[in-house]
Design a protein around this motif. Structure first.
Motif, short mmCIF file in Angstrom:
data_model
loop_
_atom_site.label_atom_id
_atom_site.label_comp_id
_atom_site.label_asym_id
_atom_site.label_seq_id
_atom_site.Cartn_x
_atom_site.Cartn_y
_atom_site.Cartn_z
N UNK A 137 0.84 -1.20 0.00
CA UNK A 137 0.00 0.00 0.00
C UNK A 137 0.87 1.25 0.00
N UNK A 138 0.52 2.17 -0.88
CA UNK A 138 1.21 3.46 -0.98
C UNK A 138 0.21 4.56 -0.64
N UNK A 139 0.66 5.57 0.12
CA UNK A 139 -0.25 6.66 0.49
C UNK A 139 0.52 7.96 0.61
N UNK A 140 -0.20 9.04 0.34
CA UNK A 140 0.28 10.39 0.64
C UNK A 140 -0.68 10.96 1.68
N UNK A 141 -0.14 11.31 2.84
CA UNK A 141 -0.99 11.74 3.95
C UNK A 141 -0.97 13.26 4.09
N UNK A 155 1.56 18.45 13.96
CA UNK A 155 0.14 18.14 13.75
C UNK A 155 -0.41 18.81 12.50
N UNK A 156 0.49 19.13 11.55
CA UNK A 156 0.08 19.79 10.30
C UNK A 156 1.15 19.50 9.25
N UNK A 157 1.12 18.27 8.70
CA UNK A 157 2.22 17.86 7.83
C UNK A 157 1.73 17.02 6.65
N UNK A 158 2.62 16.87 5.67
CA UNK A 158 2.41 16.04 4.50
C UNK A 158 3.45 14.93 4.54
N UNK A 159 3.03 13.69 4.27
CA UNK A 159 3.97 12.58 4.35
C UNK A 159 3.76 11.57 3.24
N UNK A 160 4.81 10.81 2.96
CA UNK A 160 4.78 9.69 2.01
C UNK A 160 4.84 8.41 2.83
N UNK A 209 7.56 13.02 -6.34
CA UNK A 209 7.42 14.42 -5.93
C UNK A 209 6.00 14.66 -5.42
N UNK A 210 5.90 15.37 -4.31
CA UNK A 210 4.61 15.77 -3.76
C UNK A 210 4.64 17.28 -3.58
N UNK A 211 3.63 17.96 -4.13
CA UNK A 211 3.57 19.42 -4.11
C UNK A 211 2.24 19.86 -3.55
N UNK A 212 2.25 20.91 -2.75
CA UNK A 212 1.05 21.44 -2.12
C UNK A 212 0.98 22.94 -2.38
N UNK A 224 7.20 20.12 -2.50
CA UNK A 224 7.35 20.10 -1.05
C UNK A 224 8.18 18.91 -0.60
N UNK A 225 7.94 17.75 -1.22
CA UNK A 225 8.69 16.53 -0.93
C UNK A 225 9.20 15.95 -2.23
#
Length: 668
Positions: A137-141, A155-160, A209-212, A224-225
């Protein structure tokens, strides 16, 4: 006029094509009206076109998946294809300082998360499988809760996330300005503002790559990541894509406004003008004004309530009193309080009664904290020793770790005075026994029966060979097979089950089980094994195909179903034993095959019975069945068991604890 009508229909078609564009490689949803998503839990499509994963309700879970799987692996070289997705979202909290657990974009091999735990584990994992590579399972939180056990940065983040909730890479939520890429701008995920996420995986470079960014800002050039990661060991050939979200104790609504996805290409851009509006946060100031008005009145009433409360304390303690010994501390995460179960079942009222068995009653309930539907079995107990009860509870907790889509999850237990309570997940469509033998129920067709047989076979294969230990169920029967919302078979009632290590043997004990399903060797040895489970499964298969109980009561004598099928086989009419209510005539060849599989599993000699892995292969037609002859199957099980001193219906449960004697009832 006709030309104008055609032109209008063409324009209308183009509009909907632009709004909700889908293909075998991707799709574009500018809003979700008219979309065909698989929705689970609290997830729903609002009248305005929002995908609402949770509303402002405590302890809830919502999931939404695209109904079709996508191919992620290049068959020529085994490499993972590049893929891209973007979605607009919003998190709206009643209290802007507190929030639920956020939104997760998920790529998963399955849509079935029935074994997952809500809240802390996001409805994706549980304590035992969190972090397991077998999850694939792959997720971006987009996480708005700080969980120190998962090493969250804040308590306010982005994760892989890979296979669990401890992020492979994470960062506080925000974006880098295109004017100065060293300048980081913070974003508050739970602010109630619309934001957008881009997830881009380069299969050749193995870079993610994850961008917000806030909407309607264009995608920042610096992500961002950015992580070097090869997903070949994570993603399978075909996978589902979707979202999940959970609320803990805080009132939060999680929304997705638009979603675009593509494999082997860039996800199409969202059209912000077509996205539905994000609801505004509900203000709680009015509640505080009302609070201040009512405060003086509440203070005046407090003294009266305190006096009444003092009188109730002793009564409530007696009402909900339960035993808790020192040795149970290790099992406390799996123990329910009696008070919680009492409230869940409305005080075990008759209106919630699901069934009555030889050793107790089963009630439907709804847990107040999570709103999860449960079934509670109350077993009257008279344990012969504390050690016996300790061993029994240890096995209950071990069985609670079982996780398979064809098993009814055993959630835990409760001990109180002279009774033991076992807590299971509730199954909406009751037991197979009722559908087979209750004339008031709809008749199951052959395809549904075949699906049920395969489901129970898969469950027993998991118990016998694929789990950490060997589990002998010891009470496989139609009344212990429950059906979920989609009529998938779920094997339940593990009150008689026993565990032992692979390679070792289960010790002899007094015989337990239900007449008609008991293997002949139990009369001689009293020793349960996987082979005795296979025998019971064989009888179960015949019962499902024939629509008759294992022991058929005639006018003069009782006939064993196995013997009746063998006798018809000897006459060349084995297919005529099928349940004629099904009506299908074109499936006779498959019906005959399944009947012979049932007879082979019910063979009087244990060594002649197949393992459950072989049985599954026969059912899936992956392996031909051995040649059988009715002459080699002739025996009378009922007479054999009766002559050896079996009770006509049930056998008593062995030591160490009569508390676990649940032979004749089932969780429904």
């Amino acid at each position: 006029m006709l030309l104008k009508t055609c032109l209008f229909l063409l324009l209308l078609f183009c509009f909907f094509l632009h709004q909700n564009l889908a293909s075998s490689h991707g799709f574009l949803f500018n809003g979700f009206l008219g979309t065909n998503l698989t929705l689970q839990g609290l997830a729903t499509i609002t009248p305005t076109g929002l995908l609402m994963l949770t509303n402002a309700t405590k302890q809830v879970t919502g999931r939404a998946f695209h109904p079709s799987k996508f191919s992620f692996r290049n068959p020529s070289n085994g490499h993972i294809f590049s893929f891209s997705t973007t979605f607009a979202f919003g998190v709206v909290s009643v209290d802007p300082q507190l929030s639920g657990h956020g939104i997760f974009f998920v790529i998963s091999p399955t849509e079935d998360f029935s074994c997952a735990t809500g809240s802390q584990y996001l409805g994706l994992f549980n304590l035992s499988n969190n972090g397991s590579p077998s999850n694939h399972l792959f997720a971006v939180e987009l996480d708005t809760i700080l969980n120190p056990e998962f090493l969250d940065v804040n308590d306010n983040h982005v994760g892989i996330d890979i296979d669990g909730l401890r992020s492979f890479n994470s960062s506080p939520a925000g974006y880098y300005s295109d004017d100065d890429q060293l300048s980081f701008r913070n974003l508050t995920l739970r602010s109630g503002r619309m934001m957008q996420v881009w997830v881009d995986y380069d299969g050749e470079e193995t870079r993610l790559d994850v961008t917000l960014a806030p909407v309607p800002m264009v995608k920042p050039r610096k992500p961002l990541l950015s992580s070097k990661i090869d997903l070949a060991g994570v993603l399978m050939d075909s996978m589902f894509v979707g979202f999940t979200s959970t609320n803990g104790p805080f009132l939060t609504s999680h929304y997705v406004l638009g979603w675009s996805f593509n494999v082997n290409g860039t996800a199409k851009a969202l059209d912000y003008s077509l996205l539905p509006p994000l609801p505004a946060a509900r203000s709680s100031s009015g509640r505080w004004k009302l609070f201040y008005i009512l405060l003086p009145l509440a203070s005046a009433m407090f003294a009266v309530m305190a006096i009444a409360g003092a009188l109730l304390i002793n009564w409530r303690k007696a009402k909900y009193a339960e035993e808790l010994e020192e040795w149970e501390i290790d099992y406390s995460p799996h123990r329910f309080s009696y008070k919680e179960l009492h409230r869940a079942t409305g005080g075990f009222r008759e209106a919630e009664l699901l069934g009555i068995g030889g050793f107790g009653r089963v009630y439907k309930g709804v847990l107040p904290s999570s709103k999860s539907e449960i079934a509670v079995k109350r077993v009257l107990s008279s344990p012969e020793s504390r050690q016996g009860m300790r061993e029994f509870v240890a096995e209950v907790v071990s069985l609670g770790r079982l996780c398979h889509r064809n098993l009814v999850p055993l959630l835990g237990y409760c001990r109180r005075k002279g009774e033991l309570l076992l807590v299971y997940r509730y199954m909406r469509n009751s037991s197979l026994d009722r559908l087979l033998h209750d004339s008031g129920k709809p008749v199951l067709g052959w395809a549904a029966r075949m699906k049920i047989i395969k489901g129970v076979a898969a469950a027993l294969l998991y118990l016998h060979q694929d789990w950490d230990q060997v589990v002998v169920h010891r009470d496989v029967k139609a009344s212990n097979v429950l059906l979920d919302e989609e009529f998938n078979a779920r094997l339940g009632d593990f009150g008689l089950a026993r565990l032992y290590d692979h390679g070792s043997d289960l010790k002899s004990s007094r015989v337990v089980g239900t007449m008609g399903y008991l293997a002949p060797e139990l009369a001689r040895t009293g020793k349960s094994s996987t082979a005795t489970d296979v025998f019971a499964f064989g009888t179960f298969v015949l019962e499902v195909v024939c629509g008759r109980r294992p022991v058929i009561s005639g006018e003069e004598e009782q006939v064993v179903l196995v013997d009746w099928v063998v006798e018809n086989w000897r006459k060349g009419a084995i297919a005529e034993t099928r349940d004629t209510r099904m009506g299908e005539e074109d499936e006779l060849e498959e019906v005959e095959l399944v009947l012979k599989i049932g007879l082979l599993c019910s063979h009087p000699l244990p060594a002649a019975r197949p393992s459950m892995r072989q049985t599954v292969r026969y059912l899936e037609k992956e392996e031909p069945m051995p040649e059988l002859s009715p002459a080699n199957m002739s025996f009378s099980v009922f007479a054999l068991l009766h002559n050896d001193g079996f009770d006509d219906y049930l056998m008593p449960f062995p030591s160490p604890a009569t508390a676990s004697s649940v032979t004749s009832s089932s969780i429904e």
